[in-house]
Scaffold this motif. Structure first.
Motif, short mmCIF file in Angstrom:
data_model
loop_
_atom_site.label_atom_id
_atom_site.label_comp_id
_atom_site.label_asym_id
_atom_site.label_seq_id
_atom_site.Cartn_x
_atom_site.Cartn_y
_atom_site.Cartn_z
N GLN A 203 0.83 -1.21 0.00
CA GLN A 203 0.00 0.00 0.00
C GLN A 203 0.86 1.26 0.00
O GLN A 203 0.49 2.27 -0.61
CB GLN A 203 -0.94 0.00 1.21
N LYS A 204 2.01 1.21 0.68
CA LYS A 204 2.92 2.36 0.68
C LYS A 204 3.46 2.62 -0.73
O LYS A 204 3.54 3.76 -1.18
CB LYS A 204 4.08 2.09 1.64
N GLU A 205 3.80 1.53 -1.44
CA GLU A 205 4.29 1.66 -2.81
C GLU A 205 3.20 2.24 -3.70
O GLU A 205 3.46 3.12 -4.53
CB GLU A 205 4.75 0.31 -3.32
N VAL A 206 1.97 1.73 -3.55
CA VAL A 206 0.86 2.25 -4.35
C VAL A 206 0.59 3.71 -4.01
O VAL A 206 0.33 4.54 -4.90
CB VAL A 206 -0.41 1.40 -4.11
N TYR B 85 -0.76 15.25 -12.62
CA TYR B 85 -2.04 15.75 -13.13
C TYR B 85 -2.34 17.15 -12.62
O TYR B 85 -3.04 17.92 -13.28
CB TYR B 85 -3.16 14.78 -12.78
N LYS B 86 -1.82 17.49 -11.46
CA LYS B 86 -1.95 18.87 -10.99
C LYS B 86 -1.20 19.82 -11.91
O LYS B 86 -1.68 20.92 -12.24
CB LYS B 86 -1.42 19.00 -9.56
N ARG B 87 0.00 19.41 -12.35
CA ARG B 87 0.76 20.25 -13.28
C ARG B 87 0.03 20.36 -14.62
O ARG B 87 0.00 21.44 -15.22
CB ARG B 87 2.17 19.65 -13.48
N LYS C 247 0.62 6.82 -6.59
CA LYS C 247 -0.56 7.66 -6.81
C LYS C 247 -0.27 9.12 -6.47
O LYS C 247 -0.81 10.03 -7.13
CB LYS C 247 -1.74 7.15 -5.99
N GLU C 248 0.57 9.37 -5.48
CA GLU C 248 0.93 10.75 -5.16
C GLU C 248 1.72 11.38 -6.31
O GLU C 248 1.54 12.56 -6.63
CB GLU C 248 1.75 10.80 -3.86
N GLN C 249 2.59 10.59 -6.94
CA GLN C 249 3.33 11.08 -8.11
C GLN C 249 2.37 11.38 -9.26
O GLN C 249 2.51 12.39 -9.95
CB GLN C 249 4.38 10.05 -8.54
#
Length: 321
Positions: free
Chosen positions: A260-263, A274-276, A267-269
């Motif tokens: 879950q940490k890897e996922v 997508y914010k950019r 997802k944060e990346q």
């Protein structure tokens, strides 16, 4: 405890259910009649092969409970089950589905960790369950790829992805099932807690043995002590199994949290990316609106035809008139 006979055992095996209480109740009865262990194992093996596929795993659970909890009283069952247990593992795994094989793998793992059998018997069980060349694995682990013997050039490559690849995390359903099984764990059995708490002081204090004055009272106390020993031995075995289950769950949760940490990092990346993109699109929208505002509004030009605005032709722009 009722008297032992093959007919009585066959009846009890036919009534055996997959519930923990059913398995433990019959296990205590068998351990009580351990002097008939050879006959018990023979009948158990015969009835196992006659049972429906949906009930075969329960027979192995019964054998597991008997083998582990009878060791405190003697080696009879451990010894008598040894010649047939590997064939029983193979029989059950071959006639049931893949999930059943995972449960058998869990039993085998416990036996290996507790050294229930010698290595040669454990090796036979591994072969019966996984085949000649497959190593034991957890129900949720992936079999790691080993290099071929003739790939000598890769022997020193300690950074091989196959060797260092992390274990696959458990499936969510397996994790939920493991958590649900702990709901009926020994530590939460209030009825047994009450029975243990109400044991008479005579069975716990050796100094009180001096108060025995006749054979009848001695026999009564002996029965009370035997019952208390069986109760505590059974409960200790259940607690030991619960500890193993909680250790297994801890490993599963650790692997699950790692995944879950890897996922989460991935997802944060993606979110940052997508914010950019959203910022760039928003800038384009803002600039486009400004440019649109600076362009002439053709809808407000004179309508010379009465219906539409027509721009002059190129020839009209350069005529002498």
């Amino acid at each position: 405890m009722s008297a032992f006979s093959e007919a009585a055992l066959e009846k009890k095996l036919s009534e055996l259910s997959n519930s923990q209480q059913s398995v433990q109740t019959l296990s205590l009865w068998l351990i009580h009649h351990r002097k008939h262990s050879r006959v018990i194992v023979t009948v158990w093996d015969r009835e196992l092969r006659k049972a429906k596929p949906s009930r075969k795993l329960t027979f192995l659970y019964l054998a597991n409970d008997v083998i582990q909890n009878s060791k405190r009283k003697g080696p009879e069952f451990t010894k008598d089950f040894a010649p047939v247990i590997a064939d029983a593992f193979y029989h059950v795994s071959s006639e049931t589905d893949e999930s059943c094989k995972k449960h058998l793998g869990r039993v085998l793992s416990i036996w290996e960790e507790r050294a229930v059998y010698e290595n040669n018997v454990l090796e036979q069980l591994k072969i019966a369950l996984y085949g000649e060349k497959k190593a034991k694995k957890r129900p949720y682990e992936e079999v790691k790829i080993e290099p071929h013997e003739d790939d000598d050039e890769d022997d020193d490559d300690d950074e091989s992805p196959a060797k260092n690849s992390p274990e696959e995390p458990p499936q969510t359903t397996d994790l939920i099932r493991a958590l649900q099984e702990l709901e009926n764990a020994a530590s939460g059995d209030a009825a047994v807690h009450q029975r243990i708490g109400s044991l008479p002081v005579e069975v716990q204090d050796v100094s009180l043995l001096d108060k025995i004055t006749d054979k009848e009272s001695g026999n009564q106390l002996s029965k009370m002590v035997d019952d208390a020993c069986m109760l505590l031995a059974d409960y200790n075995g259940r607690l030991a199994a619960e500890i193993d289950d909680r250790k297994q769950l801890t490993r599963m949760l650790s692997d699950f949290l790692r995944c879950q940490k890897e996922v989460l990092d991935e997802k944060e990346q993606q979110l940052d990316e997508y914010k950019r993109k959203l910022a760039r699109v928003s800038q384009v929208r803002k600039e486009l609106r400004l440019r649109i505002q600076s362009l002439p509004d053709l809808s407000r030009l004179p309508n010379v035809t009465g219906s539409r605005v027509h721009l002059p032709y190129a020839g009209d722009l350069y005529s002498d008139d």
